[in-house]
Enzyme design. Structure first.
Site: not given
Length: 497
Positions: A84, A119, A273, A275, A278
């Site tokens: 960016d 931008d 969760c 994952c 978790c």
């Protein structure tokens, strides 16, 4: 570089392959934001989670002289890197006192795979003239670096689209950006403000307006698309890639992402969760950790949820079930319900790009009156409206208890044998009327619906049937098997014409 090949489609969403200098990128995909000055999550850790791509800020890299040479020499040749330009810093802190050409020249030197020029974000501008200025300046900046862009076509250059919540400006910005030569990707800017305020319906409108005014074959990026629950809706409209630092920003604030909403860690008794984070820790254990350790673990969890959501969306596209997945998401939060209702305004657009022929045919799952706006049903209704019948008389059979396909049902066969001079149509919720002769075609014989159909669906179906009967102008209509049908009121339609 920059070739984009579509592999699978559903609604206006797609799975695609974007060719970059450092490998092929399968879309939809999420670009985690990496701040080179902060190392809560390293590039190595991103790789271990299955991310082979990230986005970083060329303004920060240049200001702090972090890169000497090419960017992949620091971060790895096996990573697809997007840079960016510092526009987010403009949005947050005002002018960063950097020149567009200087930033773009620097990007051309360090050679990321994908790059954005400097931008001017619309952000939360609530004045049309102010928003128009951001659009004008962004378009001017895209043109002023055209020479650098054309000389560095080994980089995929991104042209942002601005306009914020002013849809006329978004449309103009999209059309002009689409005409600017040398850019291999387009992107909608400034959605973060809308998402922070849960203005998802406005975000849907902005995405639609932008996407419907640019070339279908150009990959499309959504800046700041950093919560899992909005990803399916954006993908359904044709967004291919997303980026955000939300995973780490939320983690620093003890916020925990799920596929449906965001929780505060202190409000959780259990983790919904499985994952790696978790599975190992409880909410209480994370709260008792020092802030640095807790932030890192929450960030890892948040990234897993983003990755998981992308996987679910891809699988939905693969199966042709993206519409059903949107319905499922819609009832998890009022803001998502608004997003779903907004996306239905563009059902003609979704039907336009939804593939007519699916790879592996799967039954259509129909739930409520909103299901009548899915592409397969719209396509059927268009077909039945243009279908030219050869017989003057018709028999309408209420199909609640019939087996599918209707042409094979014993009752239908018996009726057909006794009534050679009649066209046979089956009245069925959602579809309205189905000609028996074409009832084996997809999706008229591959569907499942609830045992008890809701009243709204019945009312909408009856309206459809009445419209079709008027169009077909039969000299005689007989009704069979309708007395105990959920569509029993169908018999009153003929007398009302």
């Amino acid at each position: 570089m920059g070739d984009f090949e579509v592999k699978d489609e559903d609604l206006a969403g797609r799975i695609g392959i974007l060719e970059t200098r450092h490998g092929k990128l399968e879309t939809p995909t999420f670009f985690p934001v990496i701040n080179p000055l902060k190392t809560e999550i390293s590039v190595k850790e991103l790789k271990s989670m299955g991310f082979n791509n990230f986005i970083t800020n060329s303004f920060i890299l240049r200001k702090n002289n972090i890169i000497q040479g090419k960017i992949h020499e620091k971060f790895g040749e096996d990573m697809i890197i997007m840079t960016d330009s510092g526009a987010y810093q403009i949005l947050e802190y005002g002018d960063i006192y950097q020149e567009n050409r200087d930033i773009v020249s620097y990007e051309a030197e360090i050679k990321p795979d994908i790059a954005v020029f400097l931008d001017v974000p619309t952000g939360n501008a609530d004045d049309w003239e102010e928003a128009k200025t951001t659009v004008r300046l962004t378009l001017e900046r895209g043109k002023e670096i055209s020479d650098i862009v054309k000389l560095n076509q080994d980089i995929i250059w991104v042209h942002p689209i601005q306009g914020g919540s002013f849809l006329d400006l978004v449309e103009y910005s999209a059309k002009e950006a689409n005409k600017t030569e040398g850019f291999g990707m387009l992107a909608l800017g400034s959605p973060t403000v809308l998402m922070e305020k849960y203005r998802y319906s406005t975000l849907i409108d902005s995405i639609y307006v932008a996407k419907s005014n640019v070339s279908r074959g150009v990959p499309f990026h959504l800046f700041g698309g950093g919560v899992p629950h909005i990803i399916p809706f954006a993908v359904a409209l044709g967004v291919d890639t997303f980026d955000s630092a939300s995973y780490i920003i939320f983690a620093r604030d003890n916020r925990y992402l799920t596929g449906e909403r965001t929780y505060r860690l202190e409000d959780l008794e259990y983790f919904p969760c499985s994952c790696p984070v978790c599975s190992k820790y409880s909410p209480k254990e994370l709260l008792e950790m020092n802030k640095e350790g807790r932030t890192k673990l929450l960030a890892i969890h948040n990234l897993w949820k983003m990755k998981e959501e992308i996987g679910k969306v891809k699988q939905s596209i693969k199966e042709g079930r993206l519409f059903e997945y949107l319905q499922q998401k819609a009832y998890s939060h009022p803001a998502l319900y608004s997003a779903f209702r907004s996306i239905l305004k563009y059902s003609v657009y979704l039907e336009k790009y939804d593939p007519r022929v699916k790879g592996k045919v799967r039954g259509v799952l129909l739930f409520d009156s909103y299901s009548m706006q899915r592409p397969e049903i719209i396509r059927h209704l268009n077909y039945i409206s243009s279908y030219r019948h050869k017989k003057e008389k018709a028999i309408i059979i209420c199909g609640d208890k019939l087996t599918s396909p209707f042409s094979s049902d014993p009752k239908v066969k018996a009726i057909q044998n006794r009534n050679k001079g009649f066209e046979l149509l089956v009245a069925i919720p959602f579809y309205g009327l189905v000609p028996v002769l074409s009832s084996e075609s997809y999706p008229m014989s591959q569907f499942e619906m609830p045992e008890e159909v809701d009243n709204q669906t019945i009312e909408e179906t009856l309206k459809v049937i009445e419209k079709i009967i008027k169009q077909r102008n039969y000299s005689e209509i007989r009704f069979m098997e309708c007395e105990k049908s959920v569509l029993s009121h169908i018999m009153s339609i003929n007398t009302s014409l």
